[in-house]
Design an enzyme around this catalytic site. Structure first.
Site, PDB file in Angstrom:
ATOM      1  N   ASP A  81       0.818  -1.213   0.000  1.00 58.02           N
ATOM      2  CA  ASP A  81       0.000   0.000   0.000  1.00 58.02           C
ATOM      3  C   ASP A  81       0.850   1.260   0.000  1.00 58.02           C
ATOM      4  O   ASP A  81       2.075   1.206   0.184  1.00 58.02           O
ATOM      5  CB  ASP A  81      -0.952   0.006   1.216  1.00 58.02           C
ATOM      6  N   ASN A 150      -7.392  -2.873  14.431  1.00 53.96           N
ATOM      7  CA  ASN A 150      -8.783  -3.170  14.077  1.00 53.96           C
ATOM      8  C   ASN A 150      -8.885  -4.370  13.136  1.00 53.96           C
ATOM      9  O   ASN A 150      -9.936  -4.611  12.562  1.00 53.96           O
ATOM     10  CB  ASN A 150      -9.440  -1.925  13.446  1.00 53.96           C
ATOM     11  N   HIS A 152      -7.183  -4.793  10.299  1.00 50.39           N
ATOM     12  CA  HIS A 152      -6.934  -4.570   8.872  1.00 50.39           C
ATOM     13  C   HIS A 152      -5.677  -5.301   8.405  1.00 50.39           C
ATOM     14  O   HIS A 152      -4.749  -5.530   9.169  1.00 50.39           O
ATOM     15  CB  HIS A 152      -6.897  -3.069   8.514  1.00 50.39           C
ATOM     16  N   GLU A 157      -9.671  -1.819   5.669  1.00 46.27           N
ATOM     17  CA  GLU A 157     -10.272  -1.593   6.976  1.00 46.27           C
ATOM     18  C   GLU A 157     -11.508  -2.500   7.145  1.00 46.27           C
ATOM     19  O   GLU A 157     -12.008  -3.044   6.149  1.00 46.27           O
ATOM     20  CB  GLU A 157     -10.694  -0.119   7.093  1.00 46.27           C
TER      21      GLU A 157
HETATM   22  C1  F6R Z   1       1.534  -1.799   6.126  1.00 41.58           C
HETATM   23  C2  F6R Z   1       0.160  -2.242   6.223  1.00 41.58           C
HETATM   24  C3  F6R Z   1      -0.594  -2.316   7.513  1.00 41.58           C
HETATM   25  C4  F6R Z   1       0.281  -2.608   8.725  1.00 41.58           C
HETATM   26  C5  F6R Z   1      -0.543  -2.537  10.003  1.00 41.58           C
HETATM   27  C6  F6R Z   1       0.304  -2.771  11.230  1.00 41.58           C
HETATM   28  O1  F6R Z   1       1.991  -1.874   4.790  1.00 41.58           O
HETATM   29  O2  F6R Z   1      -0.401  -2.534   5.223  1.00 41.58           O
HETATM   30  O3  F6R Z   1      -1.597  -3.294   7.418  1.00 41.58           O
HETATM   31  O4  F6R Z   1       0.855  -3.874   8.584  1.00 41.58           O
HETATM   32  O5  F6R Z   1      -1.152  -1.285  10.095  1.00 41.58           O
HETATM   33  O6  F6R Z   1       1.201  -1.726  11.355  1.00 41.58           O
HETATM   34  P1  F6R Z   1       2.390  -1.801  12.422  1.00 41.58           P
HETATM   35  O7  F6R Z   1       3.252  -2.915  11.987  1.00 41.58           O
HETATM   36  O8  F6R Z   1       3.091  -0.485  12.306  1.00 41.58           O
HETATM   37  O9  F6R Z   1       1.759  -2.050  13.745  1.00 41.58           O
END
Ligand code: F6R
Length: 257
Positions: A81, A150, A152, A157
């Site tokens: 992303d 959450n 995701h 989301e």
């Molecule tokens: C990152 C992504 C997100 C993260 C998630 C956890 O490319 O797509 O899904 O993996 O938000 O983020 P962290 O690892 O910073 O807790």
């Protein structure tokens, strides 16, 4: 490397959950899996996540590169992303993060590393082009994932369809709050949208390794593994995939079972 693990807490033919002694051990296991894949197929296609969770995986791969001559120069990578509208030169852009933590540190060919174009004037077209480029590379062999508080995956989301493809999405206030730690100006500085691979895109990867560390992820992990498989829990879609490994530290596993 010491990788003290308890026995997998859940094993089905398709999904394996490993509770590692700590985040570093879990990251080491993910790095070993990537290393084995690259050694058997140097041109493998990796799916790479950003955020804090995969950083120790990339560091462990750097170590393998230094100590065991792991060579990623022929591998390809697709990022999950990118924020919409962010200047790609900003350190918070996922382009900058992938350039630093993956492309340069691990010695990938920059021409073989793709990141969704969050600055494209036409996001629908950019999303379509991203899907096409993954397809024409032969699909992702191994996808690394983190998980949001959450539930995701990517920036899909809760509410995202489990067959969704790459598209622009709105980020929830919760996600923007969680990511404010990377931005100088706090939550107001965090973009409100992202261009993300869809859950359906992620599920096309031949193998998926999701990592989660810390008690803040415990509820999302338990819901993904034990709750209903539906849109309220994006990561629950992984239970429909045929080759998923979930690598947890003890805190992230604390609400499972
Ligand atoms: C990152 C992504 C997100 C993260 C998630 C956890 O490319 O797509 O899904 O993996 O938000 O983020 P962290 O690892 O910073 O807790």
């Amino acid at each position: 490397m010491t990788t003290t693990t308890t026995a997998p807490v859940h094993t089905s033919s398709s999904l394996r959950v490993v509770v590692a002694a700590d985040a570093e051990s879990a990251a080491g296991m993910a790095a070993e899996r990537i290393s084995a894949l690259i050694r058997s197929r140097p041109t493998a296609v990796l799916g790479v996540a950003t955020g804090s969770t995969p950083s120790p995986v990339y560091r462990a791969l750097q170590t393998l590169r230094r100590t065991e001559g792991l060579d990623l120069s022929q591998a390809s990578a697709f990022a999950l992303d990118e924020y919409v509208g962010i200047d790609p030169r900003r350190p918070q852009s996922y382009r900058s993060v992938i350039d630093g933590e993956v492309t340069r540190s691990l010695g990938l060919d920059p021409l073989r590393v793709a990141i969704p174009d969050g600055s494209a004037p036409d996001l629908v077209e950019a999303a379509h082009a991203y899907e096409e480029s993954i397809r024409s590379a032969g699909g992702v062999d191994l996808q690394i994932l983190g998980i949001g508080h959450n539930g995701h995956i990517g920036f899909n989301e809760p509410g995202s369809a489990h067959d969704s493809l790459t598209r622009a999405v709105d980020l929830t206030p919760e996600t923007r709050r969680a990511n404010a730690r990377f931005f100088d100006g706090g939550i107001d500085d965090v973009p409100t949208q992202a261009l993300t691979q869809g859950i359906g895109t992620i599920l096309r990867a031949r193998e998926i390794v999701l990592l989660a560390f810390g008690s803040g992820k415990a509820e999302a992990v338990a819901r993904a593994l034990e709750g209903s498989i539906d849109r309220s829990s994006p990561a629950s879609a992984l239970r429909r995939h045929q080759a998923v490994t979930i690598l947890l530290d003890k805190a992230a596993a604390s609400m499972v079972g």
